[in-house]
Each structure stands twice: as C-alpha cells, then as structure tokens.
Design a protein around this motif. Structure first.
Motif, PDB file in Angstrom:
ATOM      1  N   PRO A   1     -35.146   7.285  -2.304  1.00 21.06           N
ATOM      2  CA  PRO A   1     -35.150   7.398  -0.845  1.00 21.06           C
ATOM      3  C   PRO A   1     -33.737   7.499  -0.259  1.00 21.06           C
TER       4      PRO A   1
ATOM      5  N   GLU B   1     -30.257  14.916   3.212  1.00 23.62           N
ATOM      6  CA  GLU B   1     -30.639  15.432   4.523  1.00 23.62           C
ATOM      7  C   GLU B   1     -29.477  15.321   5.514  1.00 23.62           C
TER       8      GLU B   1
ATOM      9  N   HIS C   1     -40.127   4.080   2.580  1.00 25.36           N
ATOM     10  CA  HIS C   1     -41.276   4.975   2.736  1.00 25.36           C
ATOM     11  C   HIS C   1     -41.124   5.945   3.912  1.00 25.36           C
ATOM     12  N   GLU C   2     -40.082   5.780   4.716  1.00 24.61           N
ATOM     13  CA  GLU C   2     -39.876   6.676   5.853  1.00 24.61           C
ATOM     14  C   GLU C   2     -39.367   8.032   5.372  1.00 24.61           C
ATOM     15  N   ALA C   3     -39.796   9.074   6.040  1.00 23.22           N
ATOM     16  CA  ALA C   3     -39.355  10.425   5.691  1.00 23.22           C
ATOM     17  C   ALA C   3     -37.853  10.561   5.929  1.00 23.22           C
ATOM     18  N   ALA C   4     -37.187  11.234   5.035  1.00 21.54           N
ATOM     19  CA  ALA C   4     -35.737  11.425   5.150  1.00 21.54           C
ATOM     20  C   ALA C   4     -35.377  12.146   6.442  1.00 21.54           C
ATOM     21  N   GLU C   5     -36.203  13.069   6.875  1.00 22.79           N
ATOM     22  CA  GLU C   5     -35.919  13.831   8.091  1.00 22.79           C
ATOM     23  C   GLU C   5     -35.910  12.930   9.323  1.00 22.79           C
ATOM     24  N   SER C   6     -36.912  12.039   9.442  1.00 21.59           N
ATOM     25  CA  SER C   6     -36.948  11.155  10.610  1.00 21.59           C
ATOM     26  C   SER C   6     -35.856  10.093  10.531  1.00 21.59           C
TER      27      SER C   6
END
Length: 137
Positions: free
Chosen positions: A24, A31, A119-124
């Motif tokens: 992650p 990103e 668990h958060e998206a790299a983009e957000s």
C-alpha cells in the motif's frame, strides 16, 4: 507484560512482516510521484524523534503515515488474535496510543499529519496528500 512464547510457524510468519516499503505504501508513493510530487521516504519528521513517517514533505511540514489495519487497529478491518490475547490487546492499544502521541507532537511542531489505512485506494490517499500540500500548510 513479558512477550509470550510463540510457535515456529507464527514466528516465521511475523518475521516476514515488512516495516517499510509495503504494497500500500509503494502504491501511494507511485501515485504521488506520477502526479509530480517529490518527497522523502521513511524519515523522522523531527530531529531526535525516533518515529518515522512513511512519506515526508519537510518544506511543507506534511508527514504521511500508511497504517496497517492489524497493527494500528483499523475500525473496519482490525482483528484480535485469540492466542496470547491479553498480550496482543495491550500491544495494539499501545500502537494506537503511540500514533496519537506522534500526531500530537507533530501538530505541536506545526506539521500536518495525514494517516491513511492500507485498504484505502492509492488515488484517494494521494488526493488527501496533495490537498494538504496545496493548502500550503
């Protein structure tokens, strides 16, 4: 509380847990880099502070921590081991307390602290970091 004895399989599995450069964390770094951000990696934000941030923007005073759901007691994905339960409850609570202390110390020194869950998206997550950088904090 003394560290409990662990079986060989558990010990081997735990020894493979990475402290830095987790998937992650690498995804977020890629990103941010793709979007033009440049930063330091695995660095103590403050001199004489033994705690290290995963990503640091020293000129902007922004420290980013990518917290693992198990190790930092994610409210969505945290689990509580049954073996040596008392030890793990204390250990994980201590991790959370240390995180809050780190946040407070950095805020007192004028830093912006961003914590994202694994668990958060790299983009957000990158959106959060770049927004903090744009605020000029």
């Amino acid at each position: 509380m003394p560290r409990p004895l662990t079986d060989a399989a558990t010990s081997a599995r735990m020894s493979r847990q990475r402290r830095a450069d987790t998937a992650p964390e690498m995804a977020l770094r890629r990103e941010l880099h793709r979007r033009g951000a440049r930063f330091f990696v695995d660095r103590a934000p403050l001199p004489k502070m033994r705690r290290r941030a995963d990503i640091v923007f020293p000129r902007r005073k922004v420290a980013v921590f990518v917290d693992g759901c198990f190790w930092h007691s994610c409210p969505v994905h945290a689990t509580s081991p049954k073996n040596n339960g008392e030890f793990w409850t204390e250990k994980l609570a201590g991790n959370v307390a240390r995180d809050r202390d780190t946040d407070a110390r950095l805020a007192e020194a004028g830093w912006t602290v961003i914590r994202v869950w694994e668990h958060e998206a790299a983009e957000s997550a990158a959106d959060l970091v770049l927004a903090a950088l744009e605020r000029g904090v």
